[in-house]
Design a protein around this motif. Sequence first.
Motif, PDB file in Angstrom:
ATOM      1  N   TYR A 249     -18.454 -52.866 -77.135  1.00 18.82           N
ATOM      2  CA  TYR A 249     -17.930 -53.267 -78.455  1.00 18.82           C
ATOM      3  C   TYR A 249     -18.037 -54.541 -78.653  1.00 18.82           C
TER       4      TYR A 249
ATOM      5  N   LEU B 198     -20.253 -55.259 -82.452  1.00 20.40           N
ATOM      6  CA  LEU B 198     -19.398 -56.178 -83.249  1.00 20.40           C
ATOM      7  C   LEU B 198     -20.588 -57.482 -83.741  1.00 20.40           C
ATOM      8  N   TRP B 199     -21.264 -58.053 -82.592  1.00 14.89           N
ATOM      9  CA  TRP B 199     -22.123 -59.073 -83.084  1.00 14.89           C
ATOM     10  C   TRP B 199     -23.415 -58.497 -83.835  1.00 14.89           C
TER      11      TRP B 199
ATOM     12  N   ASP C 119     -18.841 -56.222 -88.184  1.00 17.80           N
ATOM     13  CA  ASP C 119     -17.852 -55.391 -88.900  1.00 17.80           C
ATOM     14  C   ASP C 119     -17.073 -54.733 -87.606  1.00 17.80           C
TER      15      ASP C 119
ATOM     16  N   GLN D 292     -14.662 -52.318 -87.765  1.00 16.29           N
ATOM     17  CA  GLN D 292     -14.746 -50.756 -87.911  1.00 16.29           C
ATOM     18  C   GLN D 292     -16.165 -50.358 -87.426  1.00 16.29           C
ATOM     19  N   ALA D 293     -17.102 -50.816 -88.102  1.00 14.22           N
ATOM     20  CA  ALA D 293     -18.385 -50.244 -87.699  1.00 14.22           C
ATOM     21  C   ALA D 293     -18.744 -50.482 -86.124  1.00 14.22           C
TER      22      ALA D 293
ATOM     23  N   GLU E 284     -16.528 -50.202 -83.784  1.00 16.15           N
ATOM     24  CA  GLU E 284     -15.823 -48.942 -83.152  1.00 16.15           C
ATOM     25  C   GLU E 284     -16.597 -47.510 -83.300  1.00 16.15           C
ATOM     26  N   ASP E 285     -17.165 -47.400 -84.864  1.00 17.43           N
ATOM     27  CA  ASP E 285     -17.735 -46.124 -84.860  1.00 17.43           C
ATOM     28  C   ASP E 285     -18.892 -46.128 -84.140  1.00 17.43           C
TER      29      ASP E 285
ATOM     30  N   GLN F 116     -18.049 -45.304 -80.311  1.00 16.68           N
ATOM     31  CA  GLN F 116     -17.624 -44.055 -80.183  1.00 16.68           C
ATOM     32  C   GLN F 116     -19.217 -43.081 -80.355  1.00 16.68           C
ATOM     33  N   GLU F 117     -19.652 -43.162 -81.347  1.00 20.35           N
ATOM     34  CA  GLU F 117     -20.949 -42.440 -81.350  1.00 20.35           C
ATOM     35  C   GLU F 117     -21.809 -42.567 -80.105  1.00 20.35           C
TER      36      GLU F 117
ATOM     37  N   LEU G 250     -20.629 -40.760 -77.171  1.00 18.08           N
ATOM     38  CA  LEU G 250     -20.813 -39.439 -77.184  1.00 18.08           C
ATOM     39  C   LEU G 250     -22.136 -38.951 -76.795  1.00 18.08           C
TER      40      LEU G 250
ATOM     41  N   PHE H 110     -26.982 -46.988 -88.156  1.00 22.75           N
ATOM     42  CA  PHE H 110     -25.591 -47.270 -88.944  1.00 22.75           C
ATOM     43  C   PHE H 110     -26.445 -48.093 -90.138  1.00 22.75           C
TER      44      PHE H 110
ATOM     45  N   GLN I  73     -26.693 -47.765 -94.336  1.00 26.46           N
ATOM     46  CA  GLN I  73     -25.836 -49.044 -95.032  1.00 26.46           C
ATOM     47  C   GLN I  73     -26.885 -49.640 -96.022  1.00 26.46           C
TER      48      GLN I  73
END
Lengths: 209, 173
Positions: free
Chosen positions: B26, B30-31, B35, B37-38, B40-41, B44-45, B48, B78, B82
Amino acid sequence: MNRLTQEERRQREAIVADDAQFEALLDAAFRVPVPEKTPAKRPGGRHWPALVAVAATMVLAAGAWFGLRTVEPVHAVSPLGAEIIAHIHHEPGALAVTASTVPDAELGSVLQRGGASLAAPLGRVSYAKLCPFRGRMVAHFVVQGEQGPVTVMLLPDEESSGPAMIEEDGFKGTIVPIDGGGSMAVVGQPDEDLEVIRDRLLQAVRWKL
Amino acid sequence: MKARILNLGLRRRYEQVVGALRQDLYRYALWLSRDPQAAEDIVQESLLRAWRGFDSLEDMDKAKPWLVTIVRREFLRFKERQREETMDPVIVAEIAEEEADPRVQELRTAIFGLEETYREPLALQVLMGHSTDEIAGIMGLNQGAVLTRLHRAREKLKQAFVEDGVTAQVEAG
């Protein structure tokens, strides 16, 4: 603009000259706090375009119905399975065999607070509650299958790229992705025909974003 | 039944490996994204994807660079989606202020302000504990380039730290 005093600046110069001290501060700086649970987010994340958000108020069932039929058959085991089964164990009353039925208004309220609504009747629902799951409140309800109670959890934050199975502690289930984001978990007895129930649910449940 | 038992064993190994690394994955995300929230996404992905490919991972000693590479690829996906990179100064300030030591706060803010070319190898080294050779492999660079970037990243941070130029750098970055 320099707001350090001469003394502070001298101290900082000493720190950067000492690799061990500077590396210790650097290490601490990189170790940002980690959220314990997934923070609440809308299906598709914060970058969801406004038009898609509007479109998501449309009937979920049709999209999910077709989406479900274009993805590969269930084969992967969902990493969420253990948490879902743990949640079910945490609320044993949910699976109690009972003749009682949750009133429509109560079920509607739970679904609404969980971000969903019904487009068609679900049949007898014996339990409905808004529950905390991975950092947000989700709709958790129980419908009746041929072999017994079937747990349903609507998970707007849990993305899944394809159907995944749950096989844990004597339960069998599936997590299916939903067009527009999120997923739905359906868990029952090992000999339950969950596909029939899953398809019925997909036709009946809509997101209400 | 046998398949189920095998699957259970595989899943336990997966949970063991991921459980030990999830927090740092995580942080790495984040670094990269700057972001929460990004991040986390992305994680998570990535997890999976990692689960789907976990049975192909033969050497558990390579689990960390393998997972880091999955997170990195997911971040690149991602980033493609963006249109422009954004960094919310309010979020950056919130994350920095979760640390009590003002020196760490300032360094944290300065790292957010570093260009990605410097921020990423530094995160891989300091946070994930990768060697320069491993960083070169993950980022598709030669070792010389990695060493140069790591050196420049530290120099920039040290300069900001001593000169108190942290705020100005982030605003410009």
